[in-house]
Design an enzyme around this catalytic site. Structure first.
Site, PDB file in Angstrom:
ATOM      1  N   ASP A 103       0.813  -1.219   0.000  1.00  0.00           N
ATOM      2  CA  ASP A 103       0.000   0.000   0.000  1.00  0.00           C
ATOM      3  C   ASP A 103       0.847   1.269   0.000  1.00  0.00           C
ATOM      4  O   ASP A 103       0.802   2.079   0.929  1.00  0.00           O
ATOM      5  CB  ASP A 103      -0.941   0.005   1.208  1.00  0.00           C
ATOM      6  CG  ASP A 103      -1.811  -1.237   1.284  1.00  0.00           C
ATOM      7  OD1 ASP A 103      -2.270  -1.695   0.223  1.00  0.00           O
ATOM      8  OD2 ASP A 103      -2.025  -1.754   2.397  1.00  0.00           O
ATOM      9  N   GLU A 161     -13.171  -0.806  -6.557  1.00  0.00           N
ATOM     10  CA  GLU A 161     -13.106  -1.773  -5.471  1.00  0.00           C
ATOM     11  C   GLU A 161     -12.666  -1.101  -4.167  1.00  0.00           C
ATOM     12  O   GLU A 161     -13.341  -1.176  -3.158  1.00  0.00           O
ATOM     13  CB  GLU A 161     -12.143  -2.908  -5.827  1.00  0.00           C
ATOM     14  CG  GLU A 161     -12.030  -4.000  -4.774  1.00  0.00           C
ATOM     15  CD  GLU A 161     -13.252  -4.918  -4.729  1.00  0.00           C
ATOM     16  OE1 GLU A 161     -13.424  -5.631  -3.739  1.00  0.00           O
ATOM     17  OE2 GLU A 161     -14.038  -4.915  -5.713  1.00  0.00           O
TER      18      GLU A 161
END
Length: 444
Positions: free
Chosen positions: A30, A204
């Site tokens: 991330d 998403e």
């Protein structure tokens, strides 16, 4: 990162010319880049090795001036920073405002059991960070915040899975006005998804909002599972959004992906994660980067994962002090907090090495010094050019210092280190851990 399997070790040896993933000492995920004072800071999550689900307890920071040699700044924020949180140190982003760095992260609220957005704050890009509020900023059991400050000073915080939400942050960056808003997800705005009535678009999770040449971009993790990266544009920070297409197709061994897009030193870069390190996969991910060029109309090209990564920006100066934890590639070593400040390299065993890319020796180095420690009998630092078995230009001996955090400086002569070269520190000695390594510097 130590890998016991001979196959994994062989895989690492075969990847020595590569620069992706950009961190090999731990699993990272991330990515969230930030440019500050001519340096790029990279904020990441941290996957625990061996986990069979998302086990993430802290966040990490790395930085670079050349996009290939990344300094490890350790963990300036963890779950323990937030007294009200108990799990899920997931994907966040950091922004600078009012001389302070604000890190927005999703974490599980121990009282409600749901996901909430917390805010860490620090006076430094590398922390330490503290809880800015002592409670969630906002909570609706959704994740992955992205933060953006528009040209007029208005700040926006987006987050979401399965929906996409946003608030308008106040100037204090720890409160908001106007309530929580739900962005409209349409096929025209985020691309159509078939076979799931509850998710009619490809959106998403993992939104990343930014502005470039007057156009607003929303880059996001799309579809599931596995995810690809999509992108949309709009005339304002709140849309309406128009779907642009796929930025990175589904690929690699991680079923998730997460975007971070930024301009640095005149080029554009896309950060993402995959499972490319030995033992990697959907729960042991690794951050990577690619350089790219926008189309003439501001479009984003389709990018593929590579082992090469981004090219080096400039060179590295060996005649100023460099931290040992500034690494382009490594084999076998790890990092830890150092008693002298910052981080140091540990877990150095016979045959391990560190690669530093694009070192500008110029007309030639004559000496080398290093800060080291050893609670064992020590070993040697071989200075090699081009590869871990390349030209030997110096050997520095390290003796026992009486403790793993008892530091001394050692020196040796150097011959033949000229021009711009990839430098390898190859470590040799007996069995077990040899010594630890804090910083280094060449002399002319």
């Amino acid at each position: 990162m130590k890998f016991s399997s001979p196959l994994f070790a062989a895989t690492l040896a075969g990847m020595v010319a590569a620069d992706n993933p950009i961190v090999q000492t731990i699993y990272t995920a991330d990515p969230a880049p930030l440019v500050h004072n001519g340096r790029i800071y990279l904020y990441t999550g941290h996957d625990e090795p061996g986990a069979t689900t998302f086990v993430m307890k802290d966040w990490r920071v790395f930085s670079s001036v050349d996009m290939v040699n990344w300094q490890d700044h350790g963990s300036p924020m963890s779950l323990s920073t937030f007294s009200w949180a108990d799990a899920q140190a997931w994907a966040g982003q950091t922004v600078l405002r009012n001389g302070k760095f604000y890190w927005y992260v999703p974490i599980r609220n121990r009282q409600t059991g749901g996901m909430a957005i917390g805010v860490g704050v620090s006076d430094s890009p590398t922390g330490p960070f503290k809880d800015a509020l002592g409670k969630p900023l906002v909570e609706n059991n959704e994740i992955d915040p992205t933060v953006f400050i528009d040209d007029d000073g208005q700040a926006y915080l987006y987050w979401g899975n399965p929906k996409l939400w946003y608030v308008k942050l106040n100037a204090d960056m720890v409160s908001y006005s106007g309530g929580v808003n739900s962005a409209t997800l349409t096929a025209a705005g985020f691309g159509p998804r078939s076979g799931n009535a509850q998710r009619p678009t490809t959106f998403e999770e993992g939104p990343w909002l930014y502005k470039r040449t007057g156009k607003y971009y929303m880059v996001f993790a799309a579809s599931c599972c596995s995810e690809h990266i999509g992108w949309s544009t709009g005339p304002s920070a709140t849309g309406p959004w128009t779907y642009g297409g796929v930025m990175m197709p589904t690929q690699g061994s991680s079923f998730t992906n997460h975007p971070g897009v930024i301009d640095y030193q005149g080029s554009s870069y896309f950060f993402y994660h995959n499972g490319a390190l030995p033992g990697g996969g959907g729960y042991q991910r690794s951050v990577c980067v690619e350089r790219f060029t926008y189309g003439s109309n501001g479009s984003i090209p389709v990018l593929n994962m590579s082992k090469d990564g981004a090219p080096q920006v400039g060179t590295l100066n060996p005649y100023v002090r460099q931290e040992a934890e500034t690494i382009a590639w490594e084999s076998g070593v790890q990092t830890e907090p150092c008693s002298e400040g910052g981080m140091n390299v540990l877990s150095i065993n016979n045959g391990d090495y560190i690669k530093v890319k694009g070192v500008a020796f110029g007309t030639g180095a004559k000496s080398f010094s290093a800060r080291v420690s050893s609670a064992a009998s020590g070993g040697k630092i071989e200075l090699r050019l081009g590869s871990a078995s390349g030209t030997l230009v110096g050997t520095c001996s390290v003796s026992g210092t009486g403790g793993w955090q008892t530091w001394v400086s050692v020196n040796c002569t150097v011959t033949g280190a000229t021009g711009t070269q990839d430098l390898f520190f190859r470590f040799t000695g007996g069995g077990g851990e040899l010594f630890r390594f804090n910083w280094w510097q060449f002399g002319q």
